[in-house]
Motif scaffolding. Structure first.
Motif, short mmCIF file in Angstrom:
data_model
loop_
_atom_site.label_atom_id
_atom_site.label_comp_id
_atom_site.label_asym_id
_atom_site.label_seq_id
_atom_site.Cartn_x
_atom_site.Cartn_y
_atom_site.Cartn_z
N SER A 1 -1.51 2.22 3.69
CA SER A 1 -2.83 2.09 3.35
C SER A 1 -3.34 0.78 3.25
CB SER A 1 -2.82 2.82 2.18
OG SER A 1 -2.39 2.07 0.70
N GLY B 1 -8.76 -2.18 10.57
CA GLY B 1 -9.95 -2.51 9.41
C GLY B 1 -9.90 -1.48 8.29
N ASP B 2 -8.82 -0.78 8.40
CA ASP B 2 -8.66 0.24 7.08
C ASP B 2 -7.31 0.74 7.00
OD1 ASP B 2 -9.29 1.74 4.74
OD2 ASP B 2 -11.41 1.97 5.42
N SER B 3 -7.07 1.83 6.26
CA SER B 3 -5.70 2.18 5.87
C SER B 3 -5.26 3.20 7.24
CB SER B 3 -5.75 3.47 5.10
OG SER B 3 -6.23 2.77 3.69
N ALA C 1 -4.13 9.04 -0.05
CA ALA C 1 -3.63 8.29 0.87
C ALA C 1 -4.20 6.70 0.61
CB ALA C 1 -3.74 8.74 2.26
N LEU C 2 -5.27 6.78 0.16
CA LEU C 2 -6.23 5.42 0.35
C LEU C 2 -6.34 4.65 -1.05
CD1 LEU C 2 -9.21 6.85 2.49
CD2 LEU C 2 -6.96 5.78 3.27
N VAL C 3 -5.80 5.10 -2.08
CA VAL C 3 -6.02 4.30 -3.52
C VAL C 3 -4.63 3.77 -3.53
CG1 VAL C 3 -7.37 6.01 -4.46
CG2 VAL C 3 -4.99 6.45 -4.73
N PRO C 4 -4.56 2.76 -4.27
CA PRO C 4 -3.39 1.69 -4.25
C PRO C 4 -2.25 2.65 -4.99
CG PRO C 4 -5.19 0.70 -5.30
CD PRO C 4 -5.56 2.03 -5.06
N PRO C 5 -0.92 2.13 -4.64
CA PRO C 5 0.34 2.82 -5.38
C PRO C 5 -0.02 2.85 -6.87
CG PRO C 5 0.83 1.32 -3.54
CD PRO C 5 -0.60 0.88 -3.96
N GLY D 1 0.82 -1.15 0.00
CA GLY D 1 0.06 0.15 -0.05
C GLY D 1 0.87 1.29 0.20
N GLU E 1 -8.18 4.57 9.39
CA GLU E 1 -9.48 5.10 9.04
C GLU E 1 -10.78 4.40 9.19
OE1 GLU E 1 -10.24 7.54 6.86
OE2 GLU E 1 -8.58 8.47 6.48
N ASP E 2 -10.32 3.22 10.20
CA ASP E 2 -11.67 2.15 10.31
C ASP E 2 -12.38 3.07 11.61
OD1 ASP E 2 -10.08 1.80 12.50
OD2 ASP E 2 -9.89 -0.36 12.32
N TYR E 3 -11.86 4.20 11.87
CA TYR E 3 -12.42 4.95 12.86
C TYR E 3 -11.82 4.95 14.26
CZ TYR E 3 -16.60 5.59 9.72
OH TYR E 3 -17.50 5.64 8.63
N THR F 1 -2.95 6.07 7.77
CA THR F 1 -2.20 7.04 6.96
C THR F 1 -1.39 8.32 7.84
OG1 THR F 1 -4.26 8.57 6.71
CG2 THR F 1 -3.95 6.80 5.28
N ARG G 1 -12.17 1.85 -4.88
CA ARG G 1 -11.53 0.83 -4.59
C ARG G 1 -12.15 -0.27 -5.46
NH1 ARG G 1 -11.10 1.18 1.71
NH2 ARG G 1 -9.08 2.25 2.01
N ARG H 1 -21.71 1.61 11.00
CA ARG H 1 -21.61 2.96 10.47
C ARG H 1 -20.58 3.19 9.27
NH1 ARG H 1 -19.28 6.40 14.24
NH2 ARG H 1 -18.58 4.54 15.86
N ARG H 2 -20.00 2.35 9.13
CA ARG H 2 -18.87 2.12 7.98
C ARG H 2 -19.32 1.62 6.53
NH1 ARG H 2 -14.13 -0.76 9.44
NH2 ARG H 2 -13.12 0.18 7.60
#
Lengths: 346, 387
Positions: free
Chosen positions: A178, A199-201, B161-165, A160, A218-220, A203, B128, B70-71
């Motif tokens: 990420s 659970g998520d990135s 920051a969250l998308v793939p390289p 990532g 980012e999973d809160y 950063t 994604r 909530r996600r």
């Protein structure tokens, strides 16, 4: 030069994110000392060292301003826009660049000392420990570089992007990715010491204190992991993702969530001590001083709170921040906004 | 170069393009006439150009478990995208569905909507899944660009920051330095010129990513009410997210969003390159959009809309928002009652107040200009319960 003057182990120098300065003031600023309007947006945090304020800008320059007058001492043109917060190591100013390189400049002249080539844009801040510079890149590489000449030591390729500035202890380098993991790499070899999956990135830069690695995801959630093993010690869920590096002071960890709240959590068990009113979205790190914690929001406000009670002490509305943390000293407050303005306030 | 002049005569409710005169909805007869000069490269239309491979078809996919704790659920999103694409194209395999639109050599721009609360922007799970689907048919990450006008909004939402390289994330407001050459994010040769309310800068320039870098666009708007244009859907996301200097079209209760949104979408690079729309309605907004500071106006619709026809997708979106507003007792998006006008604070407090007379008729105008299907009777609206 000894390690104590060359080490800069994490984003803004330490877990308190003070950028190597003190943050003792509680009174709000009410007078402009100087301001500088740069040609492009500022997406990083300023750093103050030995009377000079260093600011990187998306116009591709690192600017060095005299902190008392705002006079530009020098500026350095890199090869592309800059999103990386600078760091200081002895006589060097270091930063990453969107051209994929790490730059090391002489801090008095701004002259280039070395440039380490890389792949993707580098948005993290270089960290320095025991003669090595550690840096993560958006292309997923994390590497060590010789502080003196920029020669690359080891390189790890991860799946990532790396936007999380590392924290380097005497044995391990900790950072997020990420791919959702927090990594602890042996800083001599680059091999995994441990990996913890969220659970998520992840950063933002982690903080490391009292045997805990503190990282927002980012999973809160905010995670407190055992620094030696990576095992979960506690986890606290906020209302939205976390892109802001935590700051630690006074036995508390201060975390800003995209839900707009600044959380003060007990370091030992994550118990909520206080929580601010909503300030909309925040992605920059707070700065935690002896008595205040201060944060700049995306929508333009800067708020300072009593570190123990969470009572708001002062607020200013000068411009938004994406990754900029205020520099707070007894004499002045320095702010950089993504609109491209640097303020020095008395 | 294609140069066209559109003359909007508000009092008559007409839009003239050369010798063609179109009768429009034109609800606000107090607006003065507007002349719009559009200069854009001539891009020959293909079978993929608006309204695309499936004119008038809209797939509405719903997943009851699209939000977990909530996600936005990545597994639910994966299922919705796969089944939605298969339903849109009639293909039995998702890979074949995507291959109807894209080839490995394509440079694909993903137009996201990053404006709004963190809850009401194009969600990362959708971005994604789209990237993974493109990868699966051979489009490499280096050929994928996530873009919007505003780099700060992209950054605060974390797209970079969250998308793939390898995936490029770009705000059109950024200057580019490529191979040592610095250039603006906007193309000085492609623009829409008009004087709406006496503004100083009368040109809106098109983003260079769309004029020259990418050859295909996947439009990923959000399902949201908009206080001036009625809804911000496929058409507005493309037009006002790719041309700059567009806020000037709406001021003090009056708006030229109709017909300007529709006119901008006729620009060759937009019309020919925007081949697929996937509207993110996992969380949707029925009032105070596009920013929706008040979470009271956000609801969990758990829905994605798929289509190649942006007019048809926006028409269905309009119906969904209208239905929600009826449910909560709010005035219609077509409301013309001056008593319901208010300031920004009023609008954020109650769904009964708004800053503008909204003009959702820009969707119908786009249909008149040949971009898709407005008439509900002619829209093939497929509903899909995914989970």
């Amino acid at each position: 030069m000894d390690d104590s003057t060359t080490n800069w182990v994490t984003l803004l120098a330490g877990n308190d994110r003070r950028g190597g300065t003190s943050a003792a003031r509680t009174k709000g600023p009410d007078e402009l000392i100087w301001k500088a309007t740069l040609p492009e947006s500022i997406r990083s945090s300023p750093v103050l060292h030995a009377g000079v304020l260093y600011v990187t800008c998306r116009d591709g320059h690192l600017y060095a301003f005299e902190n008392r007058t705002g006079k530009e001492r020098w500026k350095f043109q890199a090869g592309a826009p800059i999103h990386s917060t600078p760091s200081i190591s002895g006589d060097l100013v270091l930063f990453g660049c969107d051209d994929g390189a790490v730059y090391a400049l002489d801090h008095t002249s701004g002259g280039l000392r070395w440039r380490a080539e890389g792949g993707g844009p580098i948005w993290t801040s270089p960290v320095v420990s025991s003669g090595l510079v550690y840096i993560g890149s958006t292309d997923g590489t994390f590497k060590s570089v010789d502080r003196n000449n920029g020669h690359v030591g080891w390189t790890r390729q991860l799946p990532g992007r790396i936007h999380s500035t590392a924290y380097v202890s005497d044995r391990l380098a900790y950072f997020g990715c990420s791919d959702g993991r927090v990594y602890a790499l042996d800083h001599a070899s680059g091999r995994d010491a441990w990996v913890h999956e969220t659970g998520d990135s992840v950063t933002a830069a982690p903080a490391v204190v009292n045997g805990l690695v503190l990282a927002g995801s980012e999973d809160y959630s905010v995670y407190a992991l055992d620094a030696a093993s990576g095992r979960l010690r506690w986890r606290v869920e906020t209302g939205l993702g976390i892109a802001s590096a935590p700051a630690v002071a006074d036995g508390r960890v201060f975390v800003a969530s995209k839900d707009g709240h600044l959380y003060a959590l007990a370091l030992d068990d994550g118990k909520e001590v206080w929580k601010s009113a909503s300030m909309r979205t925040m992605t920059a790190a707070p700065v935690a001083g002896d008595s205040i914690v201060c944060i700049q929001t995306h929508y333009g406000e800067t708020h300072a709170f009593d570190i123990k009670t969470g009572k708001e002490l002062w607020a200013a509305n000068l411009g938004g921040s994406l990754q900029s943390t205020p520099i707070v000293t007894p004499e002045a407050v320095y702010l950089a906004t993504y609109q491209g303005v640097v303020y020095a306030l008395r | 170069m294609d140069r066209r002049t559109f003359v909007y005569q508000a009092a008559l409710g007409t839009l003239s393009v050369g010798l063609v005169k179109l009768k429009l909805h034109a609800a606000d007869f107090t607006l003065r006439d507007l002349r719009v000069d559009l200069q854009a490269p001539e891009v020959p239309p293909t079978r993929l150009s608006m309204p695309g491979l499936f004119p008038g078809r809209v797939v509405e996919a719903h997943h009851s478990a699209a939000i977990v704790n909530r996600r936005v659920s990545q597994p639910a999103m994966r299922e919705m995208v796969e089944r939605g694409m298969k339903a849109l194209t009639g293909e039995s395999a998702a890979k074949d569905a995507w291959a109807r639109f894209f080839e490995p050599s394509d440079v694909v721009a993903l137009k996201v909507n990053p404006s709004g609360t963190p809850l009401t922007t194009t969600s990362m799970p959708l971005v994604r899944e789209v990237i993974l689907a493109l990868n699966a048919i051979g489009v490499p990450n280096r050929n994928i660009i996530v873009y919007d006008r505003n780099s700060d909004q992209l950054q605060v939402n974390g797209y970079h920051a969250l998308v793939p390289p390898g995936v490029r994330v770009a705000g059109l407001d950024e200057r580019w330095t490529i191979k040592g050459e610095t250039r603006s994010g906007y193309d000085r040769d492609v623009y829409c010129e008009m004087d709406c309310f006496g503004e100083r800068e009368t040109r809106s320039y098109l983003g260079r990513i769309i004029s020259s870098d990418a050859n295909k666009i996947i439009n990923l708007p959000t399902l949201k009410e908009h206080n001036a244009s009625g809804v911000t859907g496929c058409l507005k996301n493309l037009a006002y997210g790719t041309f700059n200097n567009v806020d000037r079209t709406h001021a003090k209760t009056k708006t030229y969003t109709d017909p300007v949104i529709a006119i901008m979408c006729t620009a060759g690079p937009i019309r020919s390159k925007a081949v697929l729309n996937i509207m993110d309605g996992i969380r949707a907004v029925y009032h105070s959009g596009p920013f929706a500071w008040n979470p009271e106006f956000v609801w969990e619709a758990k829905t994605l809309l798929f289509g190649t026809d942006p007019v048809a997708v926006d028409r269905i979106e309009l119906e969904i928002v209208e239905k929600k507003r009826r449910e909560v007792g709010a005035p219609s998006l077509w409301d013309r009652n001056p008593a319901n006008l208010g300031n920004t604070a009023d609008m954020q407090r109650t769904a009964h107040k708004n800053r503008f007379y909204r003009e959702p008729a820009h969707i119908r105008t786009a249909s008149e200009l040949g971009l898709g299907t407005w008439d509900l009777e002619r829209i093939d609206h497929k509903r899909l319960q995914v989970g």
